[in-house]
Design an enzyme around this catalytic site. Structure first.
Site, PDB file in Angstrom:
ATOM      1  N   TYR B 132      61.589  23.250  66.440  1.00  0.00           N
ATOM      2  CA  TYR B 132      61.898  22.975  65.041  1.00  0.00           C
ATOM      3  C   TYR B 132      60.645  23.174  64.194  1.00  0.00           C
ATOM      4  CZ  TYR B 132      63.951  21.119  60.884  1.00  0.00           C
ATOM      5  OH  TYR B 132      64.443  21.016  59.608  1.00  0.00           O
ATOM      6  N   GLN B 193      71.398  19.413  61.183  1.00  0.00           N
ATOM      7  CA  GLN B 193      72.365  20.415  61.659  1.00  0.00           C
ATOM      8  C   GLN B 193      71.707  21.402  62.623  1.00  0.00           C
ATOM      9  OE1 GLN B 193      71.478  19.864  58.512  1.00  0.00           O
ATOM     10  NE2 GLN B 193      71.108  21.759  57.362  1.00  0.00           N
ATOM     11  N   ASN B 216      61.205  16.014  59.255  1.00  0.00           N
ATOM     12  CA  ASN B 216      61.301  14.827  58.399  1.00  0.00           C
ATOM     13  C   ASN B 216      62.145  13.742  59.086  1.00  0.00           C
ATOM     14  OD1 ASN B 216      63.986  15.524  58.119  1.00  0.00           O
ATOM     15  ND2 ASN B 216      63.739  16.418  56.077  1.00  0.00           N
ATOM     16  N   SER B 239      49.763  10.203  60.933  1.00  0.00           N
ATOM     17  CA  SER B 239      48.591  10.691  61.659  1.00  0.00           C
ATOM     18  C   SER B 239      47.384   9.775  61.424  1.00  0.00           C
ATOM     19  CB  SER B 239      48.292  12.107  61.155  1.00  0.00           C
ATOM     20  OG  SER B 239      47.403  12.773  61.997  1.00  0.00           O
ATOM     21  N   GLN B 261      41.902  13.663  57.298  1.00  0.00           N
ATOM     22  CA  GLN B 261      43.066  12.947  57.794  1.00  0.00           C
ATOM     23  C   GLN B 261      43.914  12.439  56.641  1.00  0.00           C
ATOM     24  OE1 GLN B 261      43.604  13.091  60.966  1.00  0.00           O
ATOM     25  NE2 GLN B 261      45.614  12.325  60.490  1.00  0.00           N
ATOM     26  N   HIS B 264      46.730  14.393  54.682  1.00  0.00           N
ATOM     27  CA  HIS B 264      48.053  14.714  55.236  1.00  0.00           C
ATOM     28  C   HIS B 264      49.165  14.021  54.453  1.00  0.00           C
ATOM     29  CE1 HIS B 264      47.536  17.347  58.612  1.00  0.00           C
ATOM     30  NE2 HIS B 264      46.515  16.643  59.063  1.00  0.00           N
ATOM     31  N   GLU B 329      44.985   8.538  67.653  1.00  0.00           N
ATOM     32  CA  GLU B 329      45.450   9.909  67.870  1.00  0.00           C
ATOM     33  C   GLU B 329      44.240  10.851  67.956  1.00  0.00           C
ATOM     34  OE1 GLU B 329      47.488  11.417  64.476  1.00  0.00           O
ATOM     35  OE2 GLU B 329      48.335  13.155  65.538  1.00  0.00           O
ATOM     36  N   HIS B 330      43.354  10.776  66.938  1.00  0.00           N
ATOM     37  CA  HIS B 330      42.133  11.582  66.919  1.00  0.00           C
ATOM     38  C   HIS B 330      40.932  10.640  66.962  1.00  0.00           C
ATOM     39  CE1 HIS B 330      45.141  13.841  64.427  1.00  0.00           C
ATOM     40  NE2 HIS B 330      44.769  14.832  65.224  1.00  0.00           N
ATOM     41  N   ASP B 363      42.459  20.921  65.195  1.00  0.00           N
ATOM     42  CA  ASP B 363      43.806  21.096  64.628  1.00  0.00           C
ATOM     43  C   ASP B 363      44.266  22.550  64.704  1.00  0.00           C
ATOM     44  OD1 ASP B 363      43.975  18.459  63.988  1.00  0.00           O
ATOM     45  OD2 ASP B 363      43.407  18.697  61.884  1.00  0.00           O
ATOM     46  N   GLU B 417      70.102  -3.619 102.410  1.00  0.00           N
ATOM     47  CA  GLU B 417      70.615  -3.563 101.039  1.00  0.00           C
ATOM     48  C   GLU B 417      72.141  -3.569 101.009  1.00  0.00           C
ATOM     49  OE1 GLU B 417      68.790  -0.230  99.056  1.00  0.00           O
ATOM     50  OE2 GLU B 417      66.818  -1.201  99.011  1.00  0.00           O
ATOM     51  N   HIS B 422      75.111   4.683 103.557  1.00  0.00           N
ATOM     52  CA  HIS B 422      73.743   5.204 103.644  1.00  0.00           C
ATOM     53  C   HIS B 422      73.236   5.110 105.086  1.00  0.00           C
ATOM     54  CE1 HIS B 422      73.754   4.825  99.263  1.00  0.00           C
ATOM     55  NE2 HIS B 422      72.556   5.351  99.191  1.00  0.00           N
TER      56      HIS B 422
END
Lengths: 434, 434
Positions: B132, B193, B216, B239, B261, B264, B329-330, B363, B417, B422
């Site tokens: 995506y 969709q 999104n 982020s 950062q 963003h 994250e960073h 990045d 068991e 088995h």
């Protein structure tokens, strides 16, 4: 016994197959609401709510939260209480699972480029992991081994097991398995409240980074709710086996291998594929002959009649094609030349090669994990492994020359994306003289 | 500009830190319902509903579903339309990302035991993956490279990209990146969709096994809904960057790294840790000096004032402790001796070593992936990698002797068991003479 039969040559075969594989997921909006409430209460009220839920659901009335913990001496006592045969079976299974999973350990790596830039990944174990173990009849010591050992092999320092003790009943085999697998701490809590306690921590229950292990619909839903706050393993659907036979395996063996899947529960699915249609008749005879000897006869019959499936194909090549569509959790290649068939198999949780290799040995002691992707998810997921208890951090260490060369490229890309602080940050590292 | 400051030595530091890290997740019950409806409609009505949603949401009116596909010639044209500097930047980034990710490829393995039993794992690529890519302003060519290249390195044969073209607008950089990254097919659909079409397939859109890539809130929710039917990558939060400095880095550089950062979005979080409190004053001066030069000044200011954080510690050892709690994250180790600090770092998505290594180079073009775990999930998850596009099947091939020896153990465990099918299935393989 009558079992639904499909022929690969028929029109709309894959549509019929898809219908036969699908199952009605229960409407669980009621469960969702209950779990949401329980998780919220545990998050806010901590230990006190654990005592209350444990009294309510497990009928165990404790006054001090510290009583929720089983001291390690209890685990050893459980182990000591077993006969030697069982102790040996547990120990040998554990050792084999350990041996196999040690091959999965991944190590940090890095490489240096010509200009001195170093790139790599630092691979480390998770700090702490929670292991959910169901109480009551679905309580399996093998499941303790299969979940705990990969975590310990990965290097997880804090492995915390939770297991409810309905009406105060403890399962000695489960506690002995925890002893053998070196579980660090054990708490007698269960249900959504146990998952919430592990995810958020209470004064008594340590907060963990990931929660693994099987559970009922409430436990599964609780794992979904806390996912993101902690990691979780997959949420398993009903268990499946697909047996491909060339018609040369004893039909009693085939019948029993199908039974071994069907006895798990009514929704479990056992599928037999053969290029020889006479196999199906022979297996039905074996089923009819053997079914009455099975303590779980009712469950097996319901599973086979509602969910069992025979699929007739023209040859083993087609069998592999159908198997790849199904992407089964367990795949037995009950054929004379399993190696050649394996080359065409692309998706399966675990593959049992040849007539001597039955699923149940894999369930317990062959070494590989018995936590496997169900419901066609083997198309994109893997058996539980050491890799589920390790994680990676990228390492980037630019030399002055590397920073200059790459800074220029980053700057072009960043401006193309309209991110000017990114560009400037890279520009600062660009040296005129490099 | 004023930025919230915490001292590690203060009482309740970790509680304050936890509060500063948390953010209000929007109530998305409205989004949930909308997405649920869209997914259901696409599942039932296929191509026709894609045409309708594309007309409704993207204002693009097509009559034939085949018009939803961009022929590969269009991708090449987009690439050819770029200037040479940009083409080279894309190519060099792609090549470096490829080089790095090739180190992550995992191969099948097996070993033979003394009795001839073979155990191992067969590791294969996913058959098909959906990527995506958002349309409009959040449409990043770097993101195409970072998601597509690991899939191709893993060996994914069918890599299908979806990217909406609101009002018919195509992003040449994004299409050029798809060309460079060898994406197999591109469809101009977006939103929930598009996710539904990839998960269930339509006559025109091929069904995939896993869906990756940013989007999104509708896209994220749609991925949650289809998870299980297909695999998904992580669902990312805002982020973050954490910069640890020993006070010897130019404060302008530190300020710009925080900006990179913050630009963003308003929820992005930039954190600076130092053992030298005078650094914070110097960085504020740099921020005030530099902020007006930034095209995204408003976003940066909002982010820094609402979510920015300075943390004062006594020494770098404490800095590592705080960093491990945050699991950023960073993580930039903007210090003279990053190697020694690295030894104490346990959790981070990507670690940028030394003052020359800024996040923005990572990045775009250093090589490692920029899809990284956010919101403390680096405690249990990893950067996107080739391993996300491979999966494993356990291989178990017992020799006759192995089947006898292990069959006995499995039988003991299975009876423990209460699973007698088995046990019997294993018993069949036990030979008296082994």
């Amino acid at each position: 016994m009558k079992i639904k039969t499909l022929k690969q040559a028929d029109n709309n075969f894959y549509q019929s197959l898809q219908n036969a594989l699908s199952f009605d997921e229960e409407d669980n909006s009621q469960i969702q609401q209950t779990v949401k409430d329980i998780v919220q209460i545990v998050k806010v009220n901590g230990d006190q709510s654990l005592l209350e839920f444990t009294k309510k659901f497990d009928k165990v009335d404790l006054t001090d939260p510290s009583d929720l913990e089983l001291p390690s001496s209890i685990l050893k006592e459980a182990y000591d209480s077993l006969d030697t045969t069982t102790q040996n079976a547990l120990n040998e299974s554990a050792q084999r699972i350990k041996n196999y999973h040690e091959k999965q350990v991944q190590d940090s790596w890095s490489y240096k480029e010509e200009d001195g830039t170093v790139l790599g990944q630092k691979i480390t174990a998770l700090d702490s992991v929670g292991l959910y173990v169901p109480g009551g009849k679905a309580s399996y010591p093998s499941s303790v081994l299969m979940n705990a050992i990969p975590a310990k092999v990965a290097g997880v320092k804090n492995l915390v097991m939770v297991v409810p003790t309905p009406n105060g009943e403890r399962n000695a085999l489960v506690l002995a398995a925890a002893y053998v697998a070196n579980v660090d701490r054990v708490f007698t809590i269960g249900g959504a409240q146990a998952v919430a306690a592990l995810a958020y921590g209470t004064n008594t229950i340590p907060q963990v980074d990931k929660i693994v292990g099987p559970g009922n619909a409430y436990v599964a839903e609780a794992k979904r709710v806390v996912f993101g706050t902690v990691g979780i393993d997959m949420i398993a659907g009903p268990s499946e086996i697909l047996v491909i036979t060339d018609g040369k395996t004893d039909p009693d063996w085939l019948a029993m291998d199908l039974f071994s899947q069907a006895e798990h529960d009514e929704l479990a699915q056992a599928i037999l594929i053969s290029s020889d249609p006479s196999v199906f008749e022979k297996v039905i005879l074996s089923i009819n002959k053997l079914i009455d000897t099975m303590p779980r006869k009712e469950i097996i019959s319901t599973s086979l009649q509602n969910r069992g499936l025979f699929i007739q194909v023209d040859n083993l090549h087609e069998a592999a094609e159908v198997s790849n569509y199904i992407s089964p959790e367990h795949l037995e290649l009950s054929v004379q030349d399993p190696e050649s068939l394996l080359r065409n198999i692309n998706h399966a949780g675990a593959i049992f090669m040849g007539i001597n290799t039955c699923e149940s040995v894999g369930d317990y002691c062959a070494g590989p994990n018995h936590v496997l992707p169900t419901s066609r998810t083997a198309r994109f997921s893997s058996p539980l492994g050491v890799y589920d208890f390790q994680k990676r951090s990228s390492i980037i260490n630019l030399s002055a020359r590397g920073a200059t060369r790459l800074g220029k490229i980053a700057s072009v890309m960043a401006e193309g994306e309209g991110l000017f602080a990114h560009a400037r940050s890279a520009d600062y590292r660009v040296k005129a003289d490099e």
